[in-house]
Design a protein around this motif. Structure first.
Motif, PDB file in Angstrom:
ATOM      1  N   SER A 234       0.230 137.511  26.648  1.00 40.27           N
ATOM      2  CA  SER A 234       0.474 136.159  26.139  1.00 40.27           C
ATOM      3  C   SER A 234       0.021 136.040  24.701  1.00 40.27           C
TER       4      SER A 234
ATOM      5  N   VAL B 276       0.646 127.990  24.509  1.00 49.24           N
ATOM      6  CA  VAL B 276       0.501 129.360  25.010  1.00 49.24           C
ATOM      7  C   VAL B 276       1.886 129.864  25.381  1.00 49.24           C
ATOM      8  N   ARG B 277       2.192 131.071  24.949  1.00 54.35           N
ATOM      9  CA  ARG B 277       3.500 131.678  25.194  1.00 54.35           C
ATOM     10  C   ARG B 277       3.314 132.972  25.987  1.00 54.35           C
ATOM     11  N   TRP B 278       3.868 133.028  27.187  1.00 56.02           N
ATOM     12  CA  TRP B 278       3.809 134.231  28.026  1.00 56.02           C
ATOM     13  C   TRP B 278       5.068 135.046  27.796  1.00 56.02           C
ATOM     14  N   GLU B 279       4.913 136.353  27.573  1.00 48.84           N
ATOM     15  CA  GLU B 279       6.035 137.191  27.172  1.00 48.84           C
ATOM     16  C   GLU B 279       6.180 138.396  28.094  1.00 48.84           C
TER      17      GLU B 279
ATOM     18  N   TYR C  84      -2.508 137.420  19.699  1.00 46.37           N
ATOM     19  CA  TYR C  84      -2.408 138.189  20.935  1.00 46.37           C
ATOM     20  C   TYR C  84      -3.772 138.790  21.303  1.00 46.37           C
TER      21      TYR C  84
END
Length: 252
Positions: free
Chosen positions: A186, A209-212, A180
């Protein structure tokens, strides 16, 4: 891609479900998982669409510390067993053993029956009750919670092998790192996974890539085997959570 996007739409993933929840969720096209279990009564809808297959999850935290999962995996055309398109079913449960107050670190166990694409034995279509598996999840935090490490050892047991006369065991392994504070809101995620033993699956990797957000999570990933023999390719996944209203015996 148009047919695959249409499939995703038909699975009911076009609308965002309202929620405001604390904690880090997990976009499910990753092979690994973390220790996080949804609060009691929260239901989750997950969909992924990719080059080789699409997935749909319905998850419900019906009992405190537990999640119950229904997963459907639709293969467009599987090169490993030379089959046309088909849909396989998985049923599994997750139990939280312990978790830190900030919900970043902890331990849980997951067990169930059915197909797991990242640990699929070559030449076999493993539907529910044809393959059984279990794994443990351990999540650790480093660098002031800016780096999360997930370690997931487990096993799989394939009962009904269409190409062979006997059953097969396999040791499943996977590890995932999420970094992070580089991209706002993300995580940059990388993982390795595979299966050793008779139920062999190629050592592979996935990067993405992970958007949270408190309401939902979206991830874009690429996966392949280290030897280039097989991989899921490009995938996009979306993860939605509902308000806490699905409780056995009623929610408080």
């Amino acid at each position: 891609m148009s047919k695959r996007l249409l499939l995703l739409w038909r699975l009911g993933l076009a609308a965002v479900l309202p929620l405001s929840l604390a904690g880090v969720a997990n976009a499910q096209q990753f092979a690994g998982d973390n220790q996080w279990v949804a609060p009691h009564g929260v239901a989750t809808i997950v969909g992924t669409v990719g080059e080789e297959y699409s997935q749909f999850y319905a998850v419900a935290a019906l009992i405190p510390e537990w999640e119950f999962n229904l997963q459907l995996t639709h293969y467009y055309d599987d090169p490993r067993d030379d089959t046309d398109d088909y849909t396989a079913t998985s049923l599994f449960a997750k139990y939280r053993i312990s978790e830190s107050e900030d919900e970043k670190t902890g331990y849980s166990v997951v067990f169930g029956t059915g197909l797991t694409p990242e640990h699929k034995e070559e030449g076999e279509v493993n539907d529910a009750f044809e393959s059984w598996w279990a794994l443990g999840t351990a999540t650790y935090a480093f660098a002031d919670n800016s780096i999360l490490l997930d370690v997931l050892p487990g096993f799989t047991y394939n009962v009904d092998r269409e190409q062979h006369s006997d059953s097969a065991w396999g040791f499943t392994y996977m590890s995932r790192v999420a970094v992070y504070d580089i991209i706002p809101q993300s995580a940059i995620v990388g993982e390795v996974f595979g299966t050793a033993g008779e139920a062999f699956a190629e050592p592979s990797y996935r990067l993405g890539v992970r958007w949270e957000s408190p309401r939902w999570v979206a991830a874009l990933t690429y996966s392949d085997a280290f030897d280039g023999s097989y991989g899921a390719g490009v995938e996009f996944g979306v993860f939605y959570l509902t308000d806490p209203r699905f409780c056995l015996g009623g929610c408080r």
